[in-house]
Structure formats: structure tokens, C-alpha cells
Enzyme design. Structure first.
Site, PDB file in Angstrom:
ATOM      1  N   TYR A 160       9.265 -16.181  66.204  1.00  0.00           N
ATOM      2  CA  TYR A 160       7.821 -15.978  66.340  1.00  0.00           C
ATOM      3  C   TYR A 160       7.009 -17.167  65.828  1.00  0.00           C
ATOM      4  O   TYR A 160       6.134 -17.678  66.545  1.00  0.00           O
ATOM      5  CB  TYR A 160       7.409 -14.687  65.632  1.00  0.00           C
ATOM      6  CG  TYR A 160       5.953 -14.335  65.793  1.00  0.00           C
ATOM      7  CD1 TYR A 160       5.463 -13.843  67.003  1.00  0.00           C
ATOM      8  CD2 TYR A 160       5.060 -14.470  64.723  1.00  0.00           C
ATOM      9  CE1 TYR A 160       4.118 -13.509  67.151  1.00  0.00           C
ATOM     10  CE2 TYR A 160       3.731 -14.137  64.872  1.00  0.00           C
ATOM     11  CZ  TYR A 160       3.263 -13.660  66.091  1.00  0.00           C
ATOM     12  OH  TYR A 160       1.925 -13.339  66.231  1.00  0.00           O
ATOM     13  N   LYS A 164       4.481 -19.822  68.064  1.00  0.00           N
ATOM     14  CA  LYS A 164       3.061 -20.057  67.800  1.00  0.00           C
ATOM     15  C   LYS A 164       2.772 -21.535  67.507  1.00  0.00           C
ATOM     16  O   LYS A 164       1.673 -22.021  67.799  1.00  0.00           O
ATOM     17  CB  LYS A 164       2.578 -19.160  66.660  1.00  0.00           C
ATOM     18  CG  LYS A 164       2.593 -17.675  67.024  1.00  0.00           C
ATOM     19  CD  LYS A 164       1.808 -17.378  68.293  1.00  0.00           C
ATOM     20  CE  LYS A 164       1.753 -15.897  68.611  1.00  0.00           C
ATOM     21  NZ  LYS A 164       0.955 -15.588  69.819  1.00  0.00           N
TER      22      LYS A 164
END
Length: 235
Positions: A160, A164
Site C-alpha cells: 500500500y 501511494k
């Protein structure tokens, strides 16, 4: 009239962002990969709805054609995203991450942003004041993730945060490529949504604040930036 598309908007931050932008006078498309959930959300808000799965090229292309036929687009909010948790709700740690896990998560969080942005660029370029908001995360800040003693440093996941960081780079490069647009990344904060199993410490009202603010920037507003509700974030 400002027309806005929000991906992943049938619930959570996307839904609250839609509610706030409608209140501000926007015509909002609820982008949802589930037609019925999208329809119900749109009915609740007085929004329009469009079927869009950000991982599917044909779905994204069809959504772009549908919105173009309805008159075009001024604001794109790339909100759809996944965190990738285990079946018991925990974060997938670095030791458990495989290539397939990374591919699945990047397909939504990174490639999805590119698919949707690419498909809607022609519509945005026709707008008098085009805006793109990419929903990122504080976990995309290398400065924060490498600061010992902070919650971001303590986050155990690999996929994750990496996705990003990629979203932040995509944002900067798009902003440089299209100086006539306002293109920014935002960090909503640790918000209680389905993405994190509702473990977040903020409400969706608090989390949507910066998304709504950046969706309304004018032609003289910032571009190529990374913001949370308090201001500019370090990359």
C-alpha cells in the site's frame, strides 16, 4: 456548472466527497463498479451515476464515452483504492507480500489512476478550469515513513505505501505535462472506512475535507502538490 466524477464513490470518502461537492453546486457522477450500489448512492445524494471499474480498460472507456455524451467533465477525483488486508483484517506484512499481491493492489491504486486519467484527459482538456485530485496517503510520504517514532514509520505493510508513492510521482509528472490543469495529491488522514476495516481514527467528514477543498481549486490554485487538511506535506 462544474461536472465532477469521483471513482469509488458509492461509500466512504468518495460518498462524503460527493455529498459535499453537490452541496457546493457541482453536478457529480458517482463512479462505482457495482451498478446497483452506484444507483442507490446516487439516489440518496441527488447525483448521477456511471459504471466504472478502474481495473478494466473497457469499463473505463465506456464511462468516458457516457460522460462525454452527457456534456463533459471539469473535475476528476481518483478516489478508488484498496489497502490489501488479510482475511482476519490485518495488514499484509512485508514477509507475506508476493508479486501477485503487489500486482493486484497496483492494478487498482496505480494503474487505475492512469487508466482513468488517460481516458478522461480529452474531456478535461476541453474544460475551462480542469482539476484532478488523486487520493494518496500519508504513507506515500518517504519523509514520514522514514521518521522513527511516528505512526507512519510503524506501519508494517509494503504494498500500500509503495502504491501511494507511485501515485504521488504520477501526480507530479501529470501536473508538469499539463500546466493548464490543477493536478494534486491529497492525504485524507487515517479515516474509518471499509478500506481499513473501519480502524481509522477520523470520520469520513474529517477525511473528505482536503479532497473537497482541492476539488474546488481555481485556475490560480496549486498544482503538482501533496496536501493534507493542515497544509503541504513532505514528499
Amino acid at each position: 456548472m462544474t461536472t465532477t466524477l469521483i471513482t469509488g464513490a458509492n461509500k466512504g470518502l468518495g460518498f462524503e466527497t460527493a455529498r459535499r461537492l453537490i452541496a457546493a453546486g457541482h453536478t457529480v457522477y458517482i463512479g462505482s463498479r457495482d451498478a446497483e450500489r452506484g444507483r442507490l448512492a446516487a439516489e440518496r445524494l441527488g447525483a448521477r451515476t456511471v459504471l466504472i471499474d478502474v481495473t478494466d480498460d473497457a469499463s473505463v472507456a465506456a464511462a468516458a464515452k457516457a460522460i462525454e455524451a452527457d456534456g463533459g467533465l471539469d473535475v476528476l477525483v481518483n478516489n478508488a483504492g484498496i489497502e490489501g488486508r488479510t482475511r482476519d483484517g490485518g495488514v499484509i506484512g512485508a514477509a507475506e507480500v508476493t508479486g501477485d499481491v503487489m500486482r493486484h493492489l497496483f492494478d487498482t491504486n496505480v494503474f487505475g489512476v492512469v487508466r482513468v486519467t488517460h481516458a478522461f484527459l480529452p474531456l478535461l482538456q476541453r474544460s475551462a478550469a480542469p482539476v484532478v485530485v488523486n487520493v494518496s496517503s500519508g504513507l506515500g510520504s518517504m519523509a514520514r515513513v522514514t521518521a522513527p517514532g511516528t505512526p507512519t514509520y510503524a506501519y508494517p505493510g509494503l504494498a500500500y505505501p509503495a502504491s501511494k508513492v507511485a501515485v504521488n510521482m504520477i501526480t507530479v509528472q501529470y501536473a508538469k505535462a499539463f500546466p493548464g490543469m490543477r493536478i494534486n495529491a491529497v492525504e485524507p488522514g487515517y479515516t474509518a472506512t471499509d478500506l481499513n476495516g473501519h480502524t481509522g481514527t477520523q470520520t469520513v467528514e474529517e477525511g473528505a475535507e482536503i479532497i473537497v477543498r482541492m476539488a474546488q481549486v481555481g485556475p490560480d490554485g496549486p498544482t503538482g502538490g501533496y496536501f493534507d487538511a493542515a497544509g503541504t506535506l513532505p514528499w
